[in-house]
Design a protein around this motif. Structure first.
Motif, PDB file in Angstrom:
ATOM      1  N   GLY A   1      43.948 -19.195  53.039  1.00 41.07           N
ATOM      2  CA  GLY A   1      44.403 -19.793  51.812  1.00 41.07           C
ATOM      3  C   GLY A   1      43.478 -19.860  50.627  1.00 41.07           C
ATOM      4  N   ALA A   2      42.202 -19.580  50.748  1.00 39.51           N
ATOM      5  CA  ALA A   2      41.304 -19.719  49.614  1.00 39.51           C
ATOM      6  C   ALA A   2      41.593 -18.658  48.557  1.00 39.51           C
ATOM      7  N   GLU A   3      41.690 -19.084  47.310  1.00 44.57           N
ATOM      8  CA  GLU A   3      41.944 -18.157  46.209  1.00 44.57           C
ATOM      9  C   GLU A   3      40.621 -17.779  45.564  1.00 44.57           C
ATOM     10  N   GLU A   4      40.376 -16.485  45.428  1.00 42.82           N
ATOM     11  CA  GLU A   4      39.146 -16.033  44.795  1.00 42.82           C
ATOM     12  C   GLU A   4      39.247 -16.220  43.291  1.00 42.82           C
ATOM     13  N   THR A   5      38.206 -16.811  42.718  1.00 43.66           N
ATOM     14  CA  THR A   5      38.177 -17.030  41.277  1.00 43.66           C
ATOM     15  C   THR A   5      37.134 -16.145  40.600  1.00 43.66           C
ATOM     16  N   GLY A   6      36.257 -15.550  41.385  1.00 44.50           N
ATOM     17  CA  GLY A   6      35.233 -14.686  40.815  1.00 44.50           C
ATOM     18  C   GLY A   6      34.224 -14.268  41.855  1.00 44.50           C
ATOM     19  N   TYR A   7      33.242 -13.498  41.392  1.00 49.09           N
ATOM     20  CA  TYR A   7      32.171 -13.011  42.257  1.00 49.09           C
ATOM     21  C   TYR A   7      30.853 -13.107  41.498  1.00 49.09           C
ATOM     22  N   TRP A   8      29.769 -13.279  42.234  1.00 51.39           N
ATOM     23  CA  TRP A   8      28.431 -13.078  41.694  1.00 51.39           C
ATOM     24  C   TRP A   8      27.948 -11.742  42.212  1.00 51.39           C
ATOM     25  N   LEU A   9      27.562 -10.856  41.315  1.00 52.19           N
ATOM     26  CA  LEU A   9      27.030  -9.546  41.663  1.00 52.19           C
ATOM     27  C   LEU A   9      25.525  -9.587  41.413  1.00 52.19           C
ATOM     28  N   TYR A  10      24.739  -9.289  42.448  1.00 54.97           N
ATOM     29  CA  TYR A  10      23.283  -9.375  42.380  1.00 54.97           C
ATOM     30  C   TYR A  10      22.653  -7.990  42.379  1.00 54.97           C
ATOM     31  N   TRP A  11      21.441  -7.902  41.866  1.00 53.11           N
ATOM     32  CA  TRP A  11      20.686  -6.656  41.912  1.00 53.11           C
ATOM     33  C   TRP A  11      19.205  -6.960  42.058  1.00 53.11           C
ATOM     34  N   ASN A  12      18.475  -5.941  42.487  1.00 53.79           N
ATOM     35  CA  ASN A  12      17.015  -5.971  42.464  1.00 53.79           C
ATOM     36  C   ASN A  12      16.566  -4.628  41.899  1.00 53.79           C
ATOM     37  N   GLY A  13      15.301  -4.321  41.982  1.00 52.65           N
ATOM     38  CA  GLY A  13      14.798  -3.085  41.395  1.00 52.65           C
ATOM     39  C   GLY A  13      15.443  -1.832  41.941  1.00 52.65           C
ATOM     40  N   ASP A  14      15.955  -1.921  43.142  1.00 51.18           N
ATOM     41  CA  ASP A  14      16.568  -0.749  43.758  1.00 51.18           C
ATOM     42  C   ASP A  14      18.077  -0.701  43.546  1.00 51.18           C
ATOM     43  N   GLY A  15      18.603  -1.524  42.669  1.00 52.47           N
ATOM     44  CA  GLY A  15      20.006  -1.440  42.306  1.00 52.47           C
ATOM     45  C   GLY A  15      20.852  -2.575  42.827  1.00 52.47           C
ATOM     46  N   PHE A  16      22.149  -2.395  42.697  1.00 50.29           N
ATOM     47  CA  PHE A  16      23.100  -3.421  43.092  1.00 50.29           C
ATOM     48  C   PHE A  16      23.145  -3.613  44.602  1.00 50.29           C
ATOM     49  N   THR A  17      22.891  -2.573  45.349  1.00 52.96           N
ATOM     50  CA  THR A  17      22.961  -2.675  46.808  1.00 52.96           C
ATOM     51  C   THR A  17      21.599  -2.493  47.450  1.00 52.96           C
ATOM     52  N   GLY A  18      20.575  -2.356  46.651  1.00 53.26           N
ATOM     53  CA  GLY A  18      19.268  -2.028  47.181  1.00 53.26           C
ATOM     54  C   GLY A  18      19.159  -0.538  47.487  1.00 53.26           C
ATOM     55  N   THR A  19      20.199   0.205  47.176  1.00 56.17           N
ATOM     56  CA  THR A  19      20.181   1.652  47.414  1.00 56.17           C
ATOM     57  C   THR A  19      20.570   2.444  46.183  1.00 56.17           C
ATOM     58  N   GLY A  20      20.802   1.795  45.086  1.00 53.69           N
ATOM     59  CA  GLY A  20      21.141   2.534  43.879  1.00 53.69           C
ATOM     60  C   GLY A  20      21.825   1.690  42.823  1.00 53.69           C
ATOM     61  N   TRP A  21      21.848   2.242  41.613  1.00 50.24           N
ATOM     62  CA  TRP A  21      22.405   1.562  40.456  1.00 50.24           C
ATOM     63  C   TRP A  21      23.808   2.047  40.113  1.00 50.24           C
ATOM     64  N   TYR A  22      24.352   2.979  40.851  1.00 50.23           N
ATOM     65  CA  TYR A  22      25.651   3.565  40.505  1.00 50.23           C
ATOM     66  C   TYR A  22      25.615   4.038  39.053  1.00 50.23           C
ATOM     67  N   PHE A  23      24.494   4.625  38.708  1.00 50.56           N
ATOM     68  CA  PHE A  23      24.176   4.963  37.322  1.00 50.56           C
ATOM     69  C   PHE A  23      25.209   5.884  36.679  1.00 50.56           C
ATOM     70  N   ASN A  24      25.774   6.800  37.426  1.00 48.30           N
ATOM     71  CA  ASN A  24      26.718   7.748  36.847  1.00 48.30           C
ATOM     72  C   ASN A  24      28.170   7.417  37.156  1.00 48.30           C
TER      73      ASN A  24
END
Length: 129
Positions: free
Chosen positions: A26-49
């Motif tokens: 039943g929980a309704e999603e209202t949003g997300y926090w998206l985090y990054w570090n020097g190696d990108g959003f997943t620690g494996t890249g920035w999805y730059f392209n």
């Protein structure tokens, strides 16, 4: 580590962008926090392209505005490696100018496409009501 809030909005759902599947019912999603570090959003890249990620346009524009220099006169390349160097130099929170105007629908599509990977790597937190 930096972060940006991604609001869940009925307009996004109506345009074919669905929220991540909620677990537990039943929980309704209202949003997300998206985090990054020097190696990108997943620690494996920035999805730059990726067409839903603005960094391939906003990072070079940021450099151009600052004559290629971001901190203490250090010059960076206008590619993902230059962004990585900038963030690893202690400027993870300094991406507001580059991500602050991220189009809502593109941001939502980005999370819709990569949400499971982002969440698995600890780079995405769901906000529920």
């Amino acid at each position: 580590m930096g972060q940006i809030y991604i609001e869940v909005d009925a307009k996004a759902v109506n345009n074919g962008i669905m929220t991540l599947e909620t677990s537990g019912g039943g929980a309704e999603e209202t949003g997300y926090w998206l985090y990054w570090n020097g190696d990108g959003f997943t620690g494996t890249g920035w999805y730059f392209n990726d067409p839903n990620c603005p960094l391939s346009e906003t990072w070079p524009a940021y450099l151009e505005k600052n004559d290629g220099k971001c901190e203490q006169g250090v010059e960076h390349s206008a590619d993902a490696q230059g962004l990585r160097e900038h963030v690893n130099a202690g400027h993870a929170d300094d991406l507001n100018e580059m991500l602050g105007a991220w189009d809502f629908f593109k941001k939502s599509a980005f999370v819709g496409q990569y949400g499971a990977n982002l969440e698995d790597r600890g780079c995405l937190d769901r906000i529920t009501a």
